[in-house]
Design a protein around this motif. Structure first.
Motif, PDB file in Angstrom:
ATOM      1  N   ASP A 115       0.944  -1.093   0.326  1.00 16.37           N
ATOM      2  CA  ASP A 115       0.037  -0.135  -0.161  1.00 16.37           C
ATOM      3  C   ASP A 115       0.819   1.108   0.111  1.00 16.37           C
ATOM      4  OD1 ASP A 115       0.906  -0.300   2.430  1.00 16.37           O
ATOM      5  OD2 ASP A 115      -1.006   0.218   3.573  1.00 16.37           O
ATOM      6  N   SER A 116       2.060   1.395   0.521  1.00  7.63           N
ATOM      7  CA  SER A 116       3.283   2.063  -0.232  1.00  7.63           C
ATOM      8  C   SER A 116       4.018   1.857  -0.824  1.00  7.63           C
ATOM      9  CB  SER A 116       3.670   2.605   1.675  1.00  7.63           C
ATOM     10  OG  SER A 116       4.752   1.563   1.419  1.00  7.63           O
ATOM     11  N   GLN A 117       5.171   3.085  -1.718  1.00  7.63           N
ATOM     12  CA  GLN A 117       5.900   2.893  -2.245  1.00  7.63           C
ATOM     13  C   GLN A 117       7.029   1.885  -1.488  1.00  7.63           C
ATOM     14  OE1 GLN A 117       6.256   5.119  -6.080  1.00  7.63           O
ATOM     15  NE2 GLN A 117       8.848   4.422  -5.799  1.00  7.63           N
ATOM     16  N   ASP A 118       6.817   2.843  -0.082  1.00  4.26           N
ATOM     17  CA  ASP A 118       8.502   2.163   0.194  1.00  4.26           C
ATOM     18  C   ASP A 118       8.360   1.444   0.728  1.00  4.26           C
ATOM     19  OD1 ASP A 118       9.257   5.633   0.225  1.00  4.26           O
ATOM     20  OD2 ASP A 118       7.793   6.190   2.275  1.00  4.26           O
ATOM     21  N   ALA A 119       6.962   0.832   1.326  1.00  5.73           N
ATOM     22  CA  ALA A 119       6.775  -0.713   1.355  1.00  5.73           C
ATOM     23  C   ALA A 119       7.301  -1.676   0.519  1.00  5.73           C
ATOM     24  CB  ALA A 119       5.356  -0.936   2.347  1.00  5.73           C
ATOM     25  N   SER A 120       7.071  -1.309  -0.984  1.00  7.18           N
ATOM     26  CA  SER A 120       7.155  -2.193  -1.913  1.00  7.18           C
ATOM     27  C   SER A 120       8.437  -2.142  -2.073  1.00  7.18           C
ATOM     28  CB  SER A 120       6.514  -1.784  -2.744  1.00  7.18           C
ATOM     29  OG  SER A 120       5.236  -1.818  -3.145  1.00  7.18           O
ATOM     30  N   GLU A 121       9.604  -0.652  -2.289  1.00  3.51           N
ATOM     31  CA  GLU A 121      11.539  -0.811  -2.223  1.00  3.51           C
ATOM     32  C   GLU A 121      11.952  -1.625  -1.007  1.00  3.51           C
ATOM     33  OE1 GLU A 121      11.737   3.723  -2.075  1.00  3.51           O
ATOM     34  OE2 GLU A 121      11.090   3.842  -4.368  1.00  3.51           O
ATOM     35  N   CYS A 145       7.448  -3.153  -6.312  1.00  2.00           N
ATOM     36  CA  CYS A 145       8.675  -2.886  -6.756  1.00  2.00           C
ATOM     37  C   CYS A 145      10.010  -3.678  -6.839  1.00  2.00           C
ATOM     38  CB  CYS A 145      10.058  -1.409  -6.158  1.00  2.00           C
ATOM     39  SG  CYS A 145       8.954   0.490  -5.556  1.00  2.00           S
ATOM     40  N   PHE A 146      11.199  -3.369  -8.561  1.00  2.00           N
ATOM     41  CA  PHE A 146      11.453  -4.503  -8.278  1.00  2.00           C
ATOM     42  C   PHE A 146      13.002  -3.914  -8.253  1.00  2.00           C
ATOM     43  CE2 PHE A 146       7.540  -5.119 -10.600  1.00  2.00           C
ATOM     44  CZ  PHE A 146       7.564  -6.541 -10.665  1.00  2.00           C
ATOM     45  N   LEU A 147      14.066  -4.729  -7.843  1.00  2.00           N
ATOM     46  CA  LEU A 147      15.500  -4.606  -8.164  1.00  2.00           C
ATOM     47  C   LEU A 147      16.603  -5.068  -8.579  1.00  2.00           C
ATOM     48  CD1 LEU A 147      17.661  -2.721  -6.572  1.00  2.00           C
ATOM     49  CD2 LEU A 147      17.692  -4.206  -4.387  1.00  2.00           C
ATOM     50  N   ALA A 148      16.675  -5.014  -9.584  1.00  2.00           N
ATOM     51  CA  ALA A 148      17.971  -5.728  -9.814  1.00  2.00           C
ATOM     52  C   ALA A 148      18.812  -4.720 -10.496  1.00  2.00           C
ATOM     53  CB  ALA A 148      17.503  -5.275 -11.677  1.00  2.00           C
ATOM     54  N   ALA A 149      20.325  -5.824  -9.885  1.00  2.00           N
ATOM     55  CA  ALA A 149      21.889  -5.412  -9.193  1.00  2.00           C
ATOM     56  C   ALA A 149      22.454  -7.001  -9.651  1.00  2.00           C
ATOM     57  CB  ALA A 149      21.251  -4.760  -7.880  1.00  2.00           C
TER      58      ALA A 149
END
Length: 118
Positions: free
Chosen positions: A61-67, A106-110
């Protein structure tokens, strides 16, 4: 009949003008060929050969939580390869977040890296 003829002329004129102006705008844009070169490995570190992607379960429900969910998921996968992996040491870090209504994911690729053994 007069209105239809006038409308066709205006439409054709607009198309002709846009065809003449479009190459000028394209010339102003920098040419991009292929993908950017990969980020160099930090001195004293060695990196995995492929990037890992983390996203976490479901939409939040928030972008911070998704990140945070994406970061935790990526870190769990990276620590399976290198126990001392950390996002601060990763290279080619890319974030992407999508929204659907009030929720986001959110998706994190690294590429995970760790300090070289002595």
């Amino acid at each position: 009949m007069f209105k239809a003829g006038m409308l066709c002329r205006v439409l054709l004129s607009t198309i002709a003008m846009s065809a003449m102006v479009a190459p000028a705008f394209a010339a102003d844009q920098p040419a991009t060929t292929g993908t950017p070169p990969p980020e160099p490995t930090k001195p004293g570190f060695e990196c995995h050969d492929k990037p890992l992607v983390g996203s976490g379960p479901g939409f939040k429900d928030s972008q911070d939580a998704s990140e945070e969910a994406a970061k935790e998921d990526w870190l769990a996968k990276a620590k399976a390869i290198y126990p001392d992996a950390d996002l601060a040491n990763a290279k080619d870090v890319k974030w992407e977040c999508v929204k659907q209504g009030l929720y986001s994911k959110c998706f994190l690729a690294a590429v995970p890296c760790h300090s070289k053994p002595q």
